[in-house]
Design a protein around this motif. Structure first.
Motif, PDB file in Angstrom:
ATOM      1  N   LEU A   1       0.827  -1.208   0.000  1.00  0.00           N
ATOM      2  CA  LEU A   1       0.000   0.000   0.000  1.00  0.00           C
ATOM      3  C   LEU A   1       0.861   1.258   0.000  1.00  0.00           C
ATOM      4  N   ARG A   2       2.009   1.200   0.681  1.00  0.00           N
ATOM      5  CA  ARG A   2       2.885   2.367   0.744  1.00  0.00           C
ATOM      6  C   ARG A   2       3.393   2.781  -0.637  1.00  0.00           C
ATOM      7  N   ARG A   3       3.465   1.844  -1.548  1.00  0.00           N
ATOM      8  CA  ARG A   3       4.010   2.126  -2.877  1.00  0.00           C
ATOM      9  C   ARG A   3       2.945   2.527  -3.891  1.00  0.00           C
ATOM     10  N   CYS A   4       1.714   2.626  -3.439  1.00  0.00           N
ATOM     11  CA  CYS A   4       0.614   2.956  -4.345  1.00  0.00           C
ATOM     12  C   CYS A   4      -0.010   4.304  -3.978  1.00  0.00           C
ATOM     13  N   PHE A   5      -0.648   4.914  -4.968  1.00  0.00           N
ATOM     14  CA  PHE A   5      -1.561   6.017  -4.688  1.00  0.00           C
ATOM     15  C   PHE A   5      -2.948   5.397  -4.655  1.00  0.00           C
ATOM     16  N   PHE A   6      -3.697   5.705  -3.619  1.00  0.00           N
ATOM     17  CA  PHE A   6      -4.968   5.014  -3.385  1.00  0.00           C
ATOM     18  C   PHE A   6      -6.153   5.913  -3.715  1.00  0.00           C
ATOM     19  N   HIS A   7      -7.181   5.297  -4.313  1.00  0.00           N
ATOM     20  CA  HIS A   7      -8.448   6.005  -4.512  1.00  0.00           C
ATOM     21  C   HIS A   7      -9.605   5.021  -4.355  1.00  0.00           C
ATOM     22  N   TYR A   8     -10.594   5.444  -3.590  1.00  0.00           N
ATOM     23  CA  TYR A   8     -11.808   4.641  -3.431  1.00  0.00           C
ATOM     24  C   TYR A   8     -12.910   5.280  -4.267  1.00  0.00           C
ATOM     25  N   ILE A   9     -13.476   4.522  -5.190  1.00  0.00           N
ATOM     26  CA  ILE A   9     -14.586   5.030  -5.997  1.00  0.00           C
ATOM     27  C   ILE A   9     -15.877   4.834  -5.204  1.00  0.00           C
ATOM     28  N   ALA A  10     -16.355   5.927  -4.627  1.00  0.00           N
ATOM     29  CA  ALA A  10     -17.602   5.857  -3.863  1.00  0.00           C
ATOM     30  C   ALA A  10     -18.766   5.581  -4.806  1.00  0.00           C
ATOM     31  N   PHE A  11     -19.819   4.962  -4.268  1.00  0.00           N
ATOM     32  CA  PHE A  11     -20.958   4.678  -5.136  1.00  0.00           C
ATOM     33  C   PHE A  11     -21.572   5.990  -5.601  1.00  0.00           C
ATOM     34  N   PRO A  12     -21.871   6.104  -6.884  1.00  0.00           N
ATOM     35  CA  PRO A  12     -22.358   7.390  -7.425  1.00  0.00           C
ATOM     36  C   PRO A  12     -23.685   7.820  -6.804  1.00  0.00           C
ATOM     37  N   ASP A  13     -23.853   9.127  -6.672  1.00  0.00           N
ATOM     38  CA  ASP A  13     -25.153   9.645  -6.237  1.00  0.00           C
ATOM     39  C   ASP A  13     -26.093   9.675  -7.442  1.00  0.00           C
ATOM     40  N   ALA A  14     -27.333  10.098  -7.189  1.00  0.00           N
ATOM     41  CA  ALA A  14     -28.357  10.038  -8.243  1.00  0.00           C
ATOM     42  C   ALA A  14     -27.977  10.885  -9.456  1.00  0.00           C
ATOM     43  N   GLU A  15     -27.416  12.067  -9.227  1.00  0.00           N
ATOM     44  CA  GLU A  15     -27.063  12.949 -10.333  1.00  0.00           C
ATOM     45  C   GLU A  15     -25.949  12.354 -11.196  1.00  0.00           C
ATOM     46  N   THR A  16     -24.952  11.765 -10.530  1.00  0.00           N
ATOM     47  CA  THR A  16     -23.866  11.128 -11.286  1.00  0.00           C
ATOM     48  C   THR A  16     -24.384   9.932 -12.075  1.00  0.00           C
ATOM     49  N   LEU A  17     -25.297   9.179 -11.460  1.00  0.00           N
ATOM     50  CA  LEU A  17     -25.892   8.043 -12.174  1.00  0.00           C
ATOM     51  C   LEU A  17     -26.664   8.521 -13.405  1.00  0.00           C
TER      52      LEU A  17
ATOM     53  N   GLN B   1     -25.915  11.075 -15.223  1.00  0.00           N
ATOM     54  CA  GLN B   1     -24.904  11.381 -16.238  1.00  0.00           C
ATOM     55  C   GLN B   1     -24.387  10.103 -16.896  1.00  0.00           C
ATOM     56  N   ILE B   2     -24.177   9.048 -16.081  1.00  0.00           N
ATOM     57  CA  ILE B   2     -23.703   7.770 -16.619  1.00  0.00           C
ATOM     58  C   ILE B   2     -24.734   7.178 -17.573  1.00  0.00           C
ATOM     59  N   VAL B   3     -26.007   7.230 -17.164  1.00  0.00           N
ATOM     60  CA  VAL B   3     -27.080   6.708 -18.018  1.00  0.00           C
ATOM     61  C   VAL B   3     -27.152   7.494 -19.318  1.00  0.00           C
ATOM     62  N   ASP B   4     -27.003   8.823 -19.233  1.00  0.00           N
ATOM     63  CA  ASP B   4     -27.068   9.660 -20.437  1.00  0.00           C
ATOM     64  C   ASP B   4     -25.944   9.331 -21.421  1.00  0.00           C
ATOM     65  N   VAL B   5     -24.770   8.954 -20.889  1.00  0.00           N
ATOM     66  CA  VAL B   5     -23.658   8.562 -21.759  1.00  0.00           C
ATOM     67  C   VAL B   5     -24.026   7.311 -22.555  1.00  0.00           C
ATOM     68  N   HIS B   6     -24.670   6.358 -21.874  1.00  0.00           N
ATOM     69  CA  HIS B   6     -25.019   5.086 -22.521  1.00  0.00           C
ATOM     70  C   HIS B   6     -26.268   5.223 -23.399  1.00  0.00           C
ATOM     71  N   TYR B   7     -27.270   5.965 -22.900  1.00  0.00           N
ATOM     72  CA  TYR B   7     -28.549   6.074 -23.611  1.00  0.00           C
ATOM     73  C   TYR B   7     -28.966   7.543 -23.686  1.00  0.00           C
ATOM     74  N   PRO B   8     -28.396   8.304 -24.608  1.00  0.00           N
ATOM     75  CA  PRO B   8     -28.665   9.742 -24.670  1.00  0.00           C
ATOM     76  C   PRO B   8     -30.121  10.091 -24.967  1.00  0.00           C
ATOM     77  N   ASP B   9     -30.871   9.182 -25.576  1.00  0.00           N
ATOM     78  CA  ASP B   9     -32.257   9.481 -25.959  1.00  0.00           C
ATOM     79  C   ASP B   9     -33.277   8.889 -25.003  1.00  0.00           C
ATOM     80  N   ILE B  10     -32.867   8.383 -23.859  1.00  0.00           N
ATOM     81  CA  ILE B  10     -33.784   7.731 -22.930  1.00  0.00           C
ATOM     82  C   ILE B  10     -34.710   8.758 -22.278  1.00  0.00           C
ATOM     83  N   SER B  11     -35.923   8.328 -21.973  1.00  0.00           N
ATOM     84  CA  SER B  11     -36.884   9.193 -21.292  1.00  0.00           C
ATOM     85  C   SER B  11     -36.384   9.515 -19.882  1.00  0.00           C
ATOM     86  N   GLN B  12     -36.342  10.803 -19.549  1.00  0.00           N
ATOM     87  CA  GLN B  12     -35.878  11.202 -18.219  1.00  0.00           C
ATOM     88  C   GLN B  12     -36.867  10.802 -17.128  1.00  0.00           C
ATOM     89  N   GLN B  13     -38.133  10.705 -17.482  1.00  0.00           N
ATOM     90  CA  GLN B  13     -39.131  10.228 -16.516  1.00  0.00           C
ATOM     91  C   GLN B  13     -38.860   8.769 -16.159  1.00  0.00           C
TER      92      GLN B  13
END
Length: 280
Positions: A169-185, A187-199
């Protein structure tokens, strides 16, 4: 060399900072997080962003550190000697290069992904300390030292199945990817399905987070499973109204097999829904 994300990967500011810090320090980036949060995809997107070759070393429970360096195929050499083959006189013909060797001898800087390091034996990370630190290793059979021509960018992923040694661990730079919040999710969905219904996305996210919040759930659904579920909802033309009706009357939404992956969790969600209905 700065990572600013890509059009197909939603990287948080913290993740971008971590990637760039590891590159600046010339240390491996150790990435942890729930399965399905994009740890492996990060290396793929880094390669795409930098126009670099991606070399992937998938770790299994039986993987040994020396396999990443090289393996000596003594069996093939013995067979060739019995057949009086000319190849037997050059031991280099029986050296099988590993992923680290491949990364070290590359003429251009590559991205080296060591995927799911926590699957291997506890001694596995320690056995790689010197090679990752010095960017070189010695091949005893051929009496040669393999040094990195260009220091690779190393991404190491872990699902936290085992604790990693402090020396590693001392030889690495560490990062924990926290579970995305609703807004980030979103954005992720929009990347995959840009035309999906927001409702549809809003209703699906509400159900998704309700399932994740269920107390005692053995396996929480991940980001990648949400993306798969939305793909199925669109393919089967299941709209917002159908999701709302299912949410009100059933424990599990339509096509829940994309989200809930074991019978214990199905039974738990059904029991919780039954208890909620009885309270009304």
């Amino acid at each position: 060399m700065k990572f600013t994300g890509t059009s197909s990967y939603v990287a948080t500011d913290d993740l971008k900072l971590a990637v760039n810090a590891a590159i600046t320090l010339e240390r491996p980036l150790l990435v942890k997080g729930e399965p399905g949060t994009g740890k492996t995809m990060l290396a793929e997107e880094l390669a795409d962003a930098f126009g670099a070759r991606l070399i992937t070393w998938h770790i299994k429970s039986t993987t040994k550190a020396h396999q990443g360096l090289y393996e000596y195929d003594a069996v093939s050499r013995l067979r060739d000697s019995q057949l009086n083959s000319e190849r037997v006189h050059d031991i280099g013909n029986y050296i099988v290069k590993g992923k680290l060797w491949e990364a070290f001898e590359a003429e251009d800087r590559v991205i080296l992904l060591i995927d799911e390091i926590d699957k291997a034996d506890i001694e596995f990370p320690n056995d790689l300390l010197q090679e990752l630190d010095r960017m070189e290793f010695y091949v005893y059979e051929t009496d040669q030292t393999i040094r990195a021509k260009k220091r690779p960018i190393i991404i190491i992923t872990s699902n936290n199945e085992k604790e990693l040694p402090d020396a590693f661990l001392r030889r690495c730079f560490f990062h924990y990817i926290a579970f995305p919040d609703a807004e980030t999710l979103r954005q992720i969905v929009d990347v995959h399905y840009p035309d999906i219904s927001q409702q549809l996305v809003s209703q699906a996210l509400e159900i998704f987070f309700d399932i994740r919040k269920a107390p005692g759930l053995k396996k929480k659904p991940s980001t990648s499973e949400l993306v798969d579920w939305l793909k199925l909802l669109m393919a089967d033309q299941i709209g917002v109204d159908a999701l709302r009706e299912a949410d009100a009357s059933k424990a599990l939404p339509p096509l829940a097999g994309a989200l809930v992956k074991n019978e214990q969790d199905i039974m738990l969600l059904e029991r919780l829904a039954f208890m909620n209905r009885n309270r009304r």
